[in-house]
Write an enzyme that holds these catalytic residues in place. Structure first.
Site, mmCIF file in Angstrom:
data_model
loop_
_atom_site.group_PDB
_atom_site.id
_atom_site.type_symbol
_atom_site.label_atom_id
_atom_site.label_comp_id
_atom_site.label_asym_id
_atom_site.label_seq_id
_atom_site.Cartn_x
_atom_site.Cartn_y
_atom_site.Cartn_z
ATOM 1 N N TRP A 1 0.836 -1.206 0.000
ATOM 2 C CA TRP A 1 0.000 0.000 0.000
ATOM 3 C C TRP A 1 0.863 1.246 0.000
ATOM 4 O O TRP A 1 0.524 2.239 -0.640
ATOM 5 C CB TRP A 1 -0.991 -0.013 1.161
ATOM 6 N N ASP B 1 -2.060 6.340 6.659
ATOM 7 C CA ASP B 1 -3.076 5.447 6.107
ATOM 8 C C ASP B 1 -3.335 4.368 7.153
ATOM 9 O O ASP B 1 -2.517 3.474 7.353
ATOM 10 C CB ASP B 1 -2.556 4.839 4.798
ATOM 11 N N LYS C 1 -12.532 -2.369 5.961
ATOM 12 C CA LYS C 1 -11.701 -3.288 6.732
ATOM 13 C C LYS C 1 -12.231 -3.374 8.162
ATOM 14 O O LYS C 1 -12.577 -4.439 8.637
ATOM 15 C CB LYS C 1 -10.237 -2.838 6.732
HETATM 16 C C1 LIG Z 1 -7.703 -1.538 1.439
HETATM 17 C C2 LIG Z 1 -6.644 -0.509 1.612
HETATM 18 C C3 LIG Z 1 -6.567 0.646 0.806
HETATM 19 C C4 LIG Z 1 -7.406 0.876 -0.428
HETATM 20 O O1 LIG Z 1 -8.721 0.854 -0.281
HETATM 21 P P1 LIG Z 1 -9.705 1.045 -1.527
HETATM 22 O O2 LIG Z 1 -10.955 1.371 -0.820
HETATM 23 O O3 LIG Z 1 -9.728 -0.227 -2.296
HETATM 24 O O4 LIG Z 1 -9.217 2.180 -2.351
HETATM 25 C C5 LIG Z 1 -5.597 1.575 1.070
HETATM 26 N N1 LIG Z 1 -4.716 1.374 2.079
HETATM 27 C C6 LIG Z 1 -4.749 0.283 2.851
HETATM 28 C C7 LIG Z 1 -3.745 0.119 3.942
HETATM 29 C C8 LIG Z 1 -5.716 -0.695 2.652
HETATM 30 O O5 LIG Z 1 -5.750 -1.781 3.429
#
Ligand SMILES: *Cc1c(COP(=O)(O)O)cnc(C)c1O
Length: 366
Positions: free
Chosen positions: A105, A175, A199
């Site tokens: 990521w 993030d 998540k």
């Molecule tokens: C799932 C995830 C994303 C991206 O999410 P989307 O909604 O598919 O754009 C970004 N960063 C992390 C750490 C993730 O687990």
């Protein structure tokens, strides 16, 4: 039917109580005669849902008053563009953004940000968080971006060692998509925190942005209006139509978290669940893990069978027992168990029992 435990990395397991409540309220929300999906986002019913969700999230994370909470669309990935577009304007152009690269990521964030700014990879590793003493930060950088839990690689910052909280004078952007609300954080240490909902919060389609007020209002001219954090903040996430149903479910999850004892209790459970699973993996010669112990994720546990020819048999046996979605991300292979807030410890115990049983039956050549 066998009891199902869903180890998906996302969209992921939600609390059963939340799904049951949403089902009960599906056709008629609180006597309104409408489903939440059918309501105007500007009507009093939805405004009350929105305000409760915002208030509960603020309480759960102890978000200070000088931070705005935005409920946006576009997913976590779109923030990789929107954050440079909103924050790089605080510096002369072209600005430089520092990144700590700890896995898949981070890599995506770096690639996207390079469209809008100079990027500097200050440190890099896919199996640990490099020690802070080795970070090569750029003086005057717009901000430092870090992915505090790498969902695919299973690398999580060890906050207790002071990283990332001790980066004095550096604007931190984090993030936290895959571990938000699973551990206590000090929001005041960050300029901006973002997380896709699918998540640990709710359904896909909602993205949470927590941003310090003084960082608003400097968006680059190319920033789309609907994604200008200041416009979104000034309009309480209703500059355009927000993802109303997703916000409603997120709000139910926040209520559930409060009933369970909040983030401190989630952290306690996460530590216990992760220990149970990693201890079982460590104790066996049959499995291996690749992340440095101090950076093992409590939420996403990648592991490998030493004999990868048994992968399909492992997954088929798991499925037969109701242990679902254990296949690792295609970019890294192997297995991955995501054990978010809504995964009960009984689910982790069921997985551990299966790990042990599969190892002994395969080891015995059956
Ligand atoms: C799932 C995830 C994303 C991206 O999410 P989307 O909604 O598919 O754009 C970004 N960063 C992390 C750490 C993730 O687990």
């Amino acid at each position: 039917m066998t009891h199902i435990y869903n180890f998906s990395a996302g969209p992921a397991v939600l609390p059963k109580e939340v799904l049951a409540q949403a089902a009960a309220e599906m056709l008629d929300w609180h006597g309104s005669g409408m489903s939440v999906m059918e309501m105007s986002h500007r009507g009093p019913e939805f405004i009350s849902i929105y305000k409760a969700a915002e208030r509960d999230l603020r309480e759960l994370l102890a978000v200070p008053d000088n931070y705005k909470i935005l409920f946006m669309q576009g997913g976590g990935l779109s923030q990789n563009a929107l954050i440079p577009l909103n924050l790089a304007g605080h510096k002369p152009q072209p600005a430089t953004i520092d990144f700590i690269h700890t896995g898949s990521w981070s890599a995506k964030s770096i690639k996207e940000a390079a469209k809008y700014a100079n990027v500097n990879v200050a440190a890099s590793s896919a199996t640990s968080v490099p020690p802070q003493s080795e970070w090569k930060l750029t003086p005057g950088a717009a901000y430092l971006h870090m992915c505090t839990n790498e969902t695919i690689d299973g690398v999580e910052y060890d906050f207790d060692s002071g990283v990332p909280a001790s980066q004095e004078g550096v604007l931190l952007v984090a993030d936290m998509s895959s571990h938000i609300l699973s551990r206590r954080i000090d929001v005041s240490k960050y300029g901006l925190i973002f997380a896709g909902a699918q998540k640990n919060i709710g359904p896909a389609g909602v993205t949470i942005v927590i941003v310090r007020e003084d960082l608003l209002g400097k968006a680059l001219p190319a920033c789309p209006s609907a994604f200008d954090f200041k416009l979104v903040a000034d309009n309480e996430s209703m500059y355009n139509t927000p993802p109303t149903y997703g916000i409603y479910i997120a709000g139910l999850v926040f209520q559930w978290l409060k009933q369970q004892g909040g983030v401190a209790e989630m952290e306690r459970r996460a530590i216990a669940k992760a220990k149970l699973l990693y201890d079982a993996l460590d104790a066996s010669d049959f499995y291996e893990t690749r992340v440095a112990k101090s950076n093992r994720s409590r939420m996403n546990v990648p592991f490998y069978l030493k004999d990868e020819s048994k992968n399909e048999a492992f997954l088929a046996g798991a499925k037969a027992r109701g242990l679902l979605q254990l296949k690792g991300h295609k970019s890294v292979g192997g297995m991955r168990a995501s054990i978010y807030n809504a995964m009960p410890i009984e689910g982790v115990q069921a997985l551990v029992d299966y790990l042990n049983e599969f190892a002994s039956s395969a080891g015995a050549g059956k």
